[in-house]
Write a protein that holds these residues in place. Structure first.
Motif, PDB file in Angstrom:
ATOM      1  N   ASN A 172      -1.388   0.115 -35.065  1.00  0.00           N
ATOM      2  CA  ASN A 172      -2.181  -0.695 -35.981  1.00  0.00           C
ATOM      3  C   ASN A 172      -1.407  -1.911 -36.480  1.00  0.00           C
ATOM      4  N   ARG A 173      -0.085  -1.838 -36.488  1.00  0.00           N
ATOM      5  CA  ARG A 173       0.729  -2.929 -37.031  1.00  0.00           C
ATOM      6  C   ARG A 173       0.796  -4.128 -36.110  1.00  0.00           C
ATOM      7  N   ASN A 174       0.897  -3.899 -34.806  1.00  0.00           N
ATOM      8  CA  ASN A 174       1.093  -5.022 -33.888  1.00  0.00           C
ATOM      9  C   ASN A 174       0.158  -5.004 -32.679  1.00  0.00           C
ATOM     10  N   GLY A 175      -0.673  -3.974 -32.538  1.00  0.00           N
ATOM     11  CA  GLY A 175      -1.641  -3.951 -31.453  1.00  0.00           C
ATOM     12  C   GLY A 175      -1.130  -3.458 -30.122  1.00  0.00           C
ATOM     13  N   LEU A 176       0.109  -2.952 -30.042  1.00  0.00           N
ATOM     14  CA  LEU A 176       0.609  -2.413 -28.784  1.00  0.00           C
ATOM     15  C   LEU A 176      -0.193  -1.193 -28.376  1.00  0.00           C
ATOM     16  N   ARG A 177      -0.524  -1.104 -27.079  1.00  0.00           N
ATOM     17  CA  ARG A 177      -1.386  -0.034 -26.578  1.00  0.00           C
ATOM     18  C   ARG A 177      -0.579   0.981 -25.780  1.00  0.00           C
ATOM     19  N   PHE A 178      -0.845   2.263 -26.054  1.00  0.00           N
ATOM     20  CA  PHE A 178      -0.182   3.360 -25.355  1.00  0.00           C
ATOM     21  C   PHE A 178      -1.207   4.478 -25.135  1.00  0.00           C
ATOM     22  N   ILE A 192       3.184   8.774 -24.825  1.00  0.00           N
ATOM     23  CA  ILE A 192       3.849   8.777 -23.519  1.00  0.00           C
ATOM     24  C   ILE A 192       3.961   7.362 -22.963  1.00  0.00           C
ATOM     25  N   HIS A 193       4.957   7.202 -22.084  1.00  0.00           N
ATOM     26  CA  HIS A 193       5.196   5.948 -21.361  1.00  0.00           C
ATOM     27  C   HIS A 193       5.425   4.773 -22.318  1.00  0.00           C
TER      28      HIS A 193
END
Length: 291
Positions: A172-178, A192-193
């Motif tokens: 939620n802080r920076n939008g990185l997707r995992f 993961i990953h």
């Protein structure tokens, strides 16, 4: 006992090889639903009896805490309304489409799976209420899981803590997707990953990203509790804790996807294809001579 073991093995083989057993299981679940309701009656009666015999002082104290909670939630709602209005104005400035509010129905817990290696539960809403396989299930705190089987009056839900469950999330802080995967424990999930250089920290809130269209975007799922960087390893070990109260919640929300917004056809599709460019006569003759 031997006959029961052989029958169980045969049923597992047929269930694994053929898809017709899903309909049989759904019908059997419909037949067993009244039994589940009857089993839940003693606990409901005990709960009602304990509430009727509880001390008045405890009720007064609980009432005071609930009033404080209502005031706190009212303050948050007022703050959220201002943020929603600001979000609408910003989307209008950017020309972006507004998010549609999803409809939902409420459900109550009927039973939990007794198998310690699976994390599933049964709720009291089914096909007659519009429930479908893959529907997201939430509680008051966050995402609980998704529906995996539906009968007429009840549904089976696979929780996010199950080892076979995975869903796309974003920080939620920076939008990185995992991708968030269950670990088989109620209080631990695995991200993961995750590259070792990724900007993910302890305390980050993980929300649904909306990818693949299964879960609506923006719903809280978990909070990062541990980030371990192994020297020489390309990926970091990231552990998160579900924000939903998987072992304590009894009431849930089943979210329906919003209706798709019709997209107007672009004018470019109505245009006629451009004519082919004319070739100069001298250039054409020169090309013929070369041929």
């Amino acid at each position: 006992m031997l006959l029961c073991a052989v029958a169980a093995s045969a049923l597992m083989f047929v269930d694994h090889r053929f898809t017709r057993m899903e309909e049989v299981r759904a019908q059997l679940t419909t037949v067993v639903a009244p039994i589940q309701w009857l089993v839940a009656v003693p606990s409901d009666v005990l709960a009602w009896g304990s509430l009727a015999l509880s001390d008045q002082r405890a009720l007064v104290e609980e009432n005071r805490r609930l009033r404080e909670q209502v005031l706190h939630l009212s303050h948050r709602v007022q703050h959220m309304s201002s943020l929603t209005a600001e979000n609408v104005r910003l989307r209008e400035l950017l020309g972006a489409a507004a998010r549609l509010d999803a409809s939902y129905i409420t459900a109550e817990l009927l039973s939990l799976d007794s198998d310690p290696f699976t994390h599933q539960m049964v709720i009291d809403r089914g096909r007659r209420n519009g429930v479908f396989v893959g529907q997201p299930v939430l509680d008051a705190s966050g995402l609980v899981g998704q529906v995996t089987a539906v009968s007429a009056y009840s549904s089976r839900v696979l929780m996010v803590a199950d080892a076979s469950h995975a869903l796309p999330i974003q920080v939620n802080r920076n939008g990185l997707r995992f991708v968030l995967q269950g670990s088989g424990q109620y209080d631990a999930l695995r991200v993961i990953h995750v590259p070792d250089t990724a900007d993910i920290r302890v305390g980050d809130l993980l929300v649904t990203s909306g990818l693949a269209g299964r879960f609506p975007p923006g719903y809280p799922v978990a909070r990062v509790t541990e980030v371990v960087h192994d020297p020489g390893q390309p990926f970091a070990r990231v552990t998160a804790e579900p924000v939903a109260r998987l072992q304590r919640s009894r009431h849930f929300l089943l979210v329906f996807p919003p209706d798709p917004v019709p997209v107007p056809d672009d004018e470019m599709w109505d245009r006629e294809p451009p004519d082919e460019p004319e070739v100069d006569a001298e250039l054409a003759s020169a090309m013929e001579e070369l041929d």
